[in-house]
Design a protein around this motif. Structure first.
Motif, short mmCIF file in Angstrom:
data_model
loop_
_atom_site.label_atom_id
_atom_site.label_comp_id
_atom_site.label_asym_id
_atom_site.label_seq_id
_atom_site.Cartn_x
_atom_site.Cartn_y
_atom_site.Cartn_z
N THR A 137 0.82 -1.21 0.00
CA THR A 137 0.00 0.00 0.00
C THR A 137 0.85 1.26 0.00
O THR A 137 1.75 1.42 0.82
CB THR A 137 -0.94 0.00 1.21
OG1 THR A 137 -1.72 -1.19 1.21
CG2 THR A 137 -1.87 1.19 1.17
N PRO A 196 0.65 5.68 -0.19
CA PRO A 196 -0.27 6.74 0.21
C PRO A 196 -1.19 7.24 -0.90
O PRO A 196 -2.30 7.69 -0.64
CB PRO A 196 0.64 7.87 0.69
CG PRO A 196 1.90 7.19 1.08
CD PRO A 196 2.04 6.01 0.16
N THR A 241 -2.90 4.99 3.42
CA THR A 241 -2.19 4.52 4.62
C THR A 241 -2.67 5.20 5.90
O THR A 241 -2.21 4.84 6.98
CB THR A 241 -0.67 4.75 4.46
OG1 THR A 241 -0.43 6.14 4.22
CG2 THR A 241 -0.11 3.91 3.33
#
Length: 170
Positions: A27, A29, A78
């Motif tokens: 993941t 941002p 995030t």
């Protein structure tokens, strides 16, 4: 938000790419966001309104503020936080944004509330602005309404029996 079979789930695209819902294996941002409201009861998302402190998400049971978790931090893949704000759900009647206030019909359809930011409790909370005229709603619901900001700031509401009600909101 609220796709069939997942009424508490919402999706956000990648920043600046409105139709891109791609995510990375690890993941990042700037990935697209998939989130669900976590509550002790089912909350069906009915409406969303952007505010300076985040995205206000209204459900049939309460309202939530979606943001990055701290003052001035943006939402990202995030870092996304959902905090419950008030515990009055909204009906299927569309919300009315009147300056910094949000007018809505409560979930049962017979109370009109005003949701605004309360600096003392640091939440978006609503007050019943139809309390003095509650006799107009006994046995009826508000099925639809429209906002006419100028010249008199009026909400025209159609009651379930076809009678039109007017609310002046200043």
């Amino acid at each position: 938000a609220a796709p069939w079979g997942s009424p508490q789930t919402f999706y956000m695209s990648q920043p600046g790419k409105y139709f891109n819902f791609n995510t990375s294996t690890i993941t990042q941002p700037d990935d697209a966001i998939t989130g669900s409201l976590v509550s002790g009861q089912l909350n069906t998302i009915r409406a969303m309104i952007p505010q300076p402190s985040g995205l206000l998400m209204f459900t049939d049971r309460n309202s939530w503020l979606i943001n990055g978790g701290s003052q001035g931090s943006g939402v990202s893949a995030t870092g996304t936080i959902a905090n419950a704000q008030s515990f009055n759900g909204v009906s299927n009647v569309p919300l009315i944004a009147a300056n910094y206030d949000i007018l809505y019909v409560q979930a049962k359809g017979s109370i009109v509330r005003d949701s605004a930011y309360n600096i003392y409790s640091n939440v978006y909370t609503g007050t019943d602005i139809s309390a003095i005229a509650s006799h107009l709603f006994y046995g009826y619901t508000v099925d639809e309404w429209a906002w006419a900001e100028e010249p008199f700031k009026l909400a025209y509401a159609r009651r379930s029996d076809g009678v039109m009600l007017l609310l002046t909101f200043l």
